[in-house]
Design an enzyme around this catalytic site. Structure first.
Site, short mmCIF file in Angstrom:
data_model
loop_
_atom_site.label_atom_id
_atom_site.label_comp_id
_atom_site.label_asym_id
_atom_site.label_seq_id
_atom_site.Cartn_x
_atom_site.Cartn_y
_atom_site.Cartn_z
N HIS A 19 0.86 -1.19 0.00
CA HIS A 19 0.00 0.00 0.00
C HIS A 19 0.89 1.23 0.00
CE1 HIS A 19 0.90 0.49 4.26
NE2 HIS A 19 0.47 -0.74 4.50
N HIS A 22 4.04 1.80 2.13
CA HIS A 22 5.28 1.05 1.90
C HIS A 22 6.28 1.82 1.03
CE1 HIS A 22 2.73 -2.67 2.75
NE2 HIS A 22 3.75 -2.78 3.58
N CYS A 125 1.00 -9.83 21.05
CA CYS A 125 0.01 -9.48 20.02
C CYS A 125 0.32 -10.29 18.77
CB CYS A 125 0.04 -7.98 19.69
SG CYS A 125 -0.99 -7.56 18.26
N CYS A 128 0.89 -8.00 15.61
CA CYS A 128 2.23 -7.38 15.58
C CYS A 128 3.33 -8.42 15.55
CB CYS A 128 2.44 -6.50 16.83
SG CYS A 128 1.32 -5.11 16.99
N CYS A 144 -4.44 -4.35 21.62
CA CYS A 144 -3.47 -3.74 20.71
C CYS A 144 -4.14 -2.58 19.96
CB CYS A 144 -2.94 -4.76 19.72
SG CYS A 144 -1.90 -4.02 18.42
N HIS A 147 -4.20 -3.36 16.02
CA HIS A 147 -4.96 -4.48 15.46
C HIS A 147 -6.32 -4.69 16.15
CE1 HIS A 147 -0.77 -5.31 14.25
NE2 HIS A 147 -1.35 -5.68 13.15
N LYS A 296 -5.67 6.92 9.86
CA LYS A 296 -4.73 5.82 9.63
C LYS A 296 -5.33 4.85 8.61
CE LYS A 296 -1.97 2.37 12.04
NZ LYS A 296 -1.57 1.82 13.34
N LYS A 299 -7.86 -1.60 6.37
CA LYS A 299 -8.69 -2.38 5.46
C LYS A 299 -10.14 -2.36 5.92
CE LYS A 299 -5.10 -5.55 3.80
NZ LYS A 299 -4.63 -6.95 3.78
#
Length: 525
Positions: A19, A22, A125, A128, A144, A147, A296, A299
């Site tokens: 995405h 990156h 987690c 992570c 977390c 997530h 942020k 998805k």
């Protein structure tokens, strides 16, 4: 010849497609590499993919694939992105590569004097693939924040690396800038974190808890954890230890990383290097994150931006331009389609594209296409060179754009079309000489800005050089950039292919008449 240069990027985890978040590592490193080559440097440039871990194994199972097949598929997506971005890398490493596995196991053996077995009981987690302290878990209310999943309580026997043994050496290297952290405020943040202590870290997990990874040498019941596996790629990609060429490039001149992994690259990685008897990297260039419309990327929310979509719709120049100028190099940045289109149309098309187009048009109209003597501009390059030296690329782009704005302002003040009119009406040749001097000055500024732009927008720079570079204007009807209205325009203005009708850019008055220019859809992507 001096030491060869080496730049490394943090390798992304291939549990999904790339995405927009990156791309900063790749782009910032590529800009640095192109700048070094422009100045005669020889550079080795590493990119790659991190392919082990439970998330890969779980995602592969969901997709009905083996972990290796799943990693192969997603690795291809990253290679396609790098190709689309025209990233000038020399080495691509995969942590599933047999050579990397063997070299990582060698590094483990090198570090054995600093590795011990211990029990871990605490919070983990799975998203992570990382452990957190009781304090951190409590402060996050046992969930977390990244997530949105509850921490798991686990108890297991692991191997630990004595990071604490190297804390004083690492602190000295950072404070003295022997391992320089950029920007400065990130350095201060990390040193403040070090004041709380540098705990030893788990460098393995039981095979029953982590099956997809590199086996620990001499202990088949344990698998290397991410630090020993992924972090070691920066030297294994060079051939350490069996290919002697690695020593020509290490220590790395620059390692490009995101702010969220600074503590691993400034703490655990230096501890590994010191334990191996190797030098520390010279610079850790730390960038921020990209949000989408202020939020942020997620998805679940559905706001993940596919970089390939941006490049396909707007071209590579627009993509590289926005990320290198509108995402501040050392801070967080934001992407929205509206901001992106406005930057492209108002800055790339109107500021730069129109400057090139109208200048070339006036030379064609008033000087039969012959440029004449190009005036070397008297611009102070110190600030630009300093920004590039400090790897503050967004600031360097602002400096380039001040040159472009200056050239546009100069044209508006001097009004070459009025000088041309005076030359056409009188018998005194002086106005014509003045016109040649004015346009020669503008071309000189454009060419200087173009050379400065080469590391950032290599395709655009090549096209602009082709227009003015041989003393005679070579401007096709296609122009340099084309306006686009895909996400922000009145639907009636947009053709079926997503491009505004005609792609027309209107130049300011030249010679008393409004000139319209058809712009090309080819942006060099």
């Amino acid at each position: 010849m001096g030491k060869k240069l080496y730049i490394a990027t943090a390798i992304p985890y291939v549990n999904g497609k790339p995405h927009i978040g990156h791309v900063l590592d790749f782009l910032l490193a590529d800009i640095w590499v192109r700048h070094q080559k422009q100045n005669g440097g020889e550079v080795r440039f590493q990119v790659g993919t991190d392919e082990h871990g439970n998330k890969i194994a779980a995602k592969a199972q969901e997709a009905g694939m083996t972990p290796q097949e799943f990693a192969d598929q997603n690795c291809r997506y990253f290679k396609e992105l790098l190709s689309a971005m025209k990233v000038n890398y020399t080495d691509f490493i995969r942590t599933t590569d047999p050579k990397h596995k063997a070299r990582a196991q060698y590094i483990w053996r090198q570090l054995k004097p600093y590795i011990y077995q211990g029990s871990y009981e605490g919070w983990y987690c799975e998203g992570c693939e990382g452990f957190v302290t009781d304090k951190e878990a409590a402060s996050n209310e046992m969930v977390c924040p990244d997530h949105k999943a509850k921490y798991q309580k686990i108890s297991e026997e692991n191997y630990y690396l004595k990071v604490s043994e190297f804390a004083d050496q690492i602190k000295e290297a950072i404070e003295s800038d022997r391992m320089k952290i950029l920007p400065e405020f990130r350095k201060k943040e990390f040193l403040a974190l070090m004041e709380k202590g540098m705990p030893d870290v788990s460098v393995s997990r039981p095979k029953k808890s982590l099956s997809w990874g590199i086996p620990v040498p001499d202990d088949d019941s344990q698998v290397m954890y991410v630090w020993m596996d992924a972090l070691s790629n920066y030297v294994t990609v060079l051939g350490y230890p069996d290919d002697q060429e690695w020593a020509d490039y290490w220590p790395a001149d620059v390692q490009v990383i995101g702010k969220d992994i600074l503590r691993f690259h400034a703490g655990i990685w230096p501890a590994m290097l010191l334990g191996m008897g190797l030098e520390l990297p010279k610079v850790l260039l730390t960038h921020g994150h990209i949000t989408v419309g202020g939020d942020k990327m997620s998805k679940t929310v559905g706001n993940v931006v596919d970089p390939m979509e941006v490049i396909d719709k707007y071209g590579l120049d627009a993509f590289r331009y926005y990320l290198s100028r509108h995402v501040t190099t050392n801070a967080d940045g934001d992407f929205s389609w509206e901001k992106f289109e406005n930057a492209y149309n108002n800055e790339l098309v109107n500021d730069l594209g129109n400057l090139v187009q109208r200048t070339a048009g006036m030379i064609n109209k008033y000087m039969s296409g012959v440029i004449g003597e190009i005036q070397q501009p008297e611009h102070d390059m110190y600030k630009f060179r300093e920004a590039m030296r400090e790897m503050n690329f967004s600031e360097a782009m602002d400096i380039i754009w001040s040159l472009i704005a200056g050239a546009n302002g100069f044209i508006e003040r001097v009004k070459p079309w009025k000088i041309a009119k005076a030359a056409a009406e009188g018998t005194d040749p002086e106005p014509q000489a003045h016109l040649e001097e004015v346009l020669g000055h503008v071309v000189g500024t454009i060419m200087q800005a173009t050379e400065m732009l080469r590391p950032f927008l290599p395709d655009a720079a090549e096209r602009i050089s082709g227009i003015f570079g041989e003393g005679v204007v070579k401007l096709s009807d296609d122009g340099v950039f084309q306006k686009v209205y895909i996400h922000t325009a009145d639907p009636s203005m947009v053709r079926a292919d997503g491009v505004s009708d005609g792609g027309v850019t209107v130049a300011p008055e030249v010679g008393g008449e409004s000139v319209t220019t058809e712009m090309s859809g080819d942006t060099g992507a």
